[in-house]
Design a protein around this motif. Structure first.
Motif: not given
Length: 168
Positions: A50-57, A68-69, A106-108
């Motif tokens: 139940x999640x929506x999102x748009x990372x920058x990269x 990457x945010x 990982x994420x940045x």
């Protein structure tokens, strides 16, 4: 159009060149970039969570994909990301894992002055899932309130005119 693509590629190369990504991710390939009005990538939507999102990269790394945010401010002096930023990045990791069916090592968080690489551990994942459940429970009970003490955030909030709990 070719000129615009060249400019975008140069900006992305510069941004990624200044990131402090782990050594295992030296061969980077951008999977997609969310560049606002220039190029709008569809949001990642997970029915399971139940999640929506748009990372920058989304960057392809040697052993998976890393979100990457970009953040407009400076990194915290403590060296540890702000809790909200950390959980936002964790949400993007969860979305990539579920929607793209990819391993996310990982994420940045890319701040104005430096990058912070965050390992996507099972502990971080569990913390995020617990928080999502707490948020859903609060929503079901209608028990949602502002939870910050920053007048600056309140002044810049798009809902301040209709919010009954605004900080004055």
């Amino acid at each position: 159009m070719l000129f615009l693509i060249s400019i975008i590629a140069a900006i992305l190369a510069w941004l990624l060149g200044r990131s402090r990504l782990p050594q295992s991710s030296l061969a980077l390939k951008i999977r997609f970039a969310n560049l606002g009005t220039v190029y709008q990538q569809p949001a990642l939507a997970s029915a399971r969570y139940g999640l929506i999102g748009r990372p920058d990269y989304l960057v392809r790394v040697e052993n998976g994909i890393a979100p990457v945010e970009l953040k407009s401010g400076k990194a915290p002096r403590s060296g540890r990301p702000y809790d909200g930023h950390l959980l936002q990045l964790a949400a993007y990791c969860l979305l990539v894992e579920d929607v793209c069916q990819a391993y996310v090592p990982f994420g940045v968080l890319e701040y104005e002055d430096r990058s912070i690489s965050v390992q996507y551990t099972s502990s971080l994942r569990e913390d995020l899932l617990k928080l999502l459940e707490e948020m859903r429970a609060a929503k079901r009970l209608g028990d949602l309130h502002i939870n910050h003490n920053s007048p600056g955030k309140c002044r810049s909030c798009g809902f301040r005119e209709v919010c009954g709990e605004g900080l004055r």
